[in-house]
Write a protein that holds these residues in place. Sequence first.
Motif, short mmCIF file in Angstrom:
data_model
loop_
_atom_site.label_atom_id
_atom_site.label_comp_id
_atom_site.label_asym_id
_atom_site.label_seq_id
_atom_site.Cartn_x
_atom_site.Cartn_y
_atom_site.Cartn_z
N LEU A 6 -40.31 19.65 -114.99
CA LEU A 6 -39.24 18.98 -115.73
C LEU A 6 -39.70 18.70 -117.16
O LEU A 6 -39.03 19.05 -118.12
CB LEU A 6 -38.84 17.69 -115.04
N GLY A 7 -40.86 18.08 -117.31
CA GLY A 7 -41.38 17.77 -118.64
C GLY A 7 -42.39 16.65 -118.59
O GLY A 7 -42.90 16.28 -117.54
N ARG A 8 -42.67 16.07 -119.76
CA ARG A 8 -43.65 14.99 -119.90
C ARG A 8 -42.95 13.67 -120.18
O ARG A 8 -41.93 13.63 -120.88
CB ARG A 8 -44.62 15.29 -121.03
N VAL A 9 -43.55 12.59 -119.68
CA VAL A 9 -43.02 11.25 -119.90
C VAL A 9 -43.24 10.87 -121.36
O VAL A 9 -44.36 10.97 -121.88
CB VAL A 9 -43.70 10.22 -118.97
N VAL A 10 -42.17 10.46 -122.02
CA VAL A 10 -42.24 10.09 -123.43
C VAL A 10 -42.27 8.58 -123.59
O VAL A 10 -43.02 8.05 -124.40
CB VAL A 10 -41.04 10.68 -124.21
N ALA A 11 -41.45 7.87 -122.84
CA ALA A 11 -41.35 6.42 -123.00
C ALA A 11 -40.93 5.77 -121.70
O ALA A 11 -40.40 6.41 -120.79
CB ALA A 11 -40.33 6.10 -124.09
N ARG A 12 -41.21 4.46 -121.62
CA ARG A 12 -40.76 3.62 -120.51
C ARG A 12 -39.83 2.56 -121.07
O ARG A 12 -40.03 2.09 -122.19
CB ARG A 12 -41.94 2.93 -119.85
N HIS A 56 -39.04 20.15 -120.61
CA HIS A 56 -39.92 21.25 -121.01
C HIS A 56 -39.14 22.48 -121.46
O HIS A 56 -39.42 23.05 -122.51
CB HIS A 56 -40.84 21.60 -119.83
N ASP A 57 -38.17 22.89 -120.67
CA ASP A 57 -37.38 24.09 -120.97
C ASP A 57 -35.91 23.68 -121.16
O ASP A 57 -35.24 23.33 -120.18
CB ASP A 57 -37.51 25.10 -119.83
N PRO A 58 -35.39 23.72 -122.39
CA PRO A 58 -34.00 23.32 -122.60
C PRO A 58 -32.99 24.15 -121.83
O PRO A 58 -31.89 23.69 -121.56
CB PRO A 58 -33.79 23.50 -124.11
N ALA A 59 -33.35 25.38 -121.45
CA ALA A 59 -32.43 26.23 -120.71
C ALA A 59 -32.38 25.86 -119.23
O ALA A 59 -31.52 26.34 -118.49
CB ALA A 59 -32.83 27.69 -120.85
N MET A 60 -33.29 25.01 -118.78
CA MET A 60 -33.33 24.61 -117.37
C MET A 60 -32.11 23.76 -117.04
O MET A 60 -31.72 22.88 -117.82
CB MET A 60 -34.61 23.82 -117.10
N ARG A 61 -31.52 24.01 -115.90
CA ARG A 61 -30.37 23.24 -115.45
C ARG A 61 -30.86 21.99 -114.73
O ARG A 61 -31.33 22.07 -113.61
CB ARG A 61 -29.50 24.05 -114.52
N PRO A 66 -33.49 18.30 -125.37
CA PRO A 66 -32.89 17.29 -124.49
C PRO A 66 -33.94 16.40 -123.83
O PRO A 66 -35.11 16.78 -123.70
CB PRO A 66 -32.15 18.13 -123.45
N TYR A 67 -33.51 15.24 -123.39
CA TYR A 67 -34.35 14.29 -122.67
C TYR A 67 -33.63 13.90 -121.39
O TYR A 67 -32.40 13.76 -121.38
CB TYR A 67 -34.61 13.03 -123.51
N ALA A 68 -34.41 13.69 -120.34
CA ALA A 68 -33.85 13.22 -119.08
C ALA A 68 -34.23 11.76 -118.91
O ALA A 68 -35.39 11.38 -119.10
CB ALA A 68 -34.39 14.03 -117.92
N VAL A 69 -33.25 10.93 -118.56
CA VAL A 69 -33.49 9.53 -118.26
C VAL A 69 -33.61 9.43 -116.74
O VAL A 69 -32.70 9.81 -116.02
CB VAL A 69 -32.35 8.64 -118.78
N VAL A 70 -34.78 8.95 -116.27
CA VAL A 70 -35.07 8.92 -114.84
C VAL A 70 -35.12 7.47 -114.37
O VAL A 70 -35.85 6.65 -114.94
CB VAL A 70 -36.41 9.63 -114.53
N LYS A 71 -34.32 7.15 -113.36
CA LYS A 71 -34.36 5.82 -112.75
C LYS A 71 -35.46 5.82 -111.71
O LYS A 71 -35.47 6.64 -110.80
CB LYS A 71 -33.03 5.48 -112.11
N LEU A 72 -36.39 4.87 -111.86
CA LEU A 72 -37.57 4.84 -110.99
C LEU A 72 -37.23 4.31 -109.61
O LEU A 72 -36.42 3.40 -109.46
CB LEU A 72 -38.66 3.98 -111.63
N LYS A 73 -37.86 4.89 -108.63
CA LYS A 73 -37.77 4.42 -107.25
C LYS A 73 -39.17 3.97 -106.85
O LYS A 73 -40.10 4.76 -106.90
CB LYS A 73 -37.32 5.55 -106.31
#
Length: 135
Positions: free
Chosen positions: A7-13, A24-29, A57-64
């Motif tokens: 998916l990519g690398r963590v940028v911020a919390r 990592h790859d903007p073409a990734m769905r 793009p950036y993905a916002v991930v809700k932590l579990k």
Amino acid sequence: MAEKLLLGRVVARTKSGYIVVAIHDPAMRVKIGGKVVDGTGSLVGVVADIIGNVEKPYAVVKLKGSETPEEGAQLFMLVERRRRGAARKGGRKRGVRRGRQSRGRVPPRSDRGHPRGAKGLHGRRKSTGERGSRR
């Protein structure tokens, strides 16, 4: 079977329990609601949103759970791969599609030539303009 894709690398919390991952790859769905795991395969969270522009793009991930990955850590997304020929869940229905008129329960849209005249399906008059001389 689920496959791990980078998916990519963590940028911020964030203080509200989310992490921001540079994709990592903007073409990734990236699917909203998709499961995100770390390198060991343990569940980190789910994708809550995708932000940024198309090129970066950036993905916002809700932590579990209580563990938060460090900044710069690589995260992966679990992707289900369907086998060829597997039935689609909720796929498009094929065959003859009939409208409401062909079922015979609903009168045609035009009242002209209909046995009930200006009355609708339940015997009520449609509008005051179609009353005629009945009083």
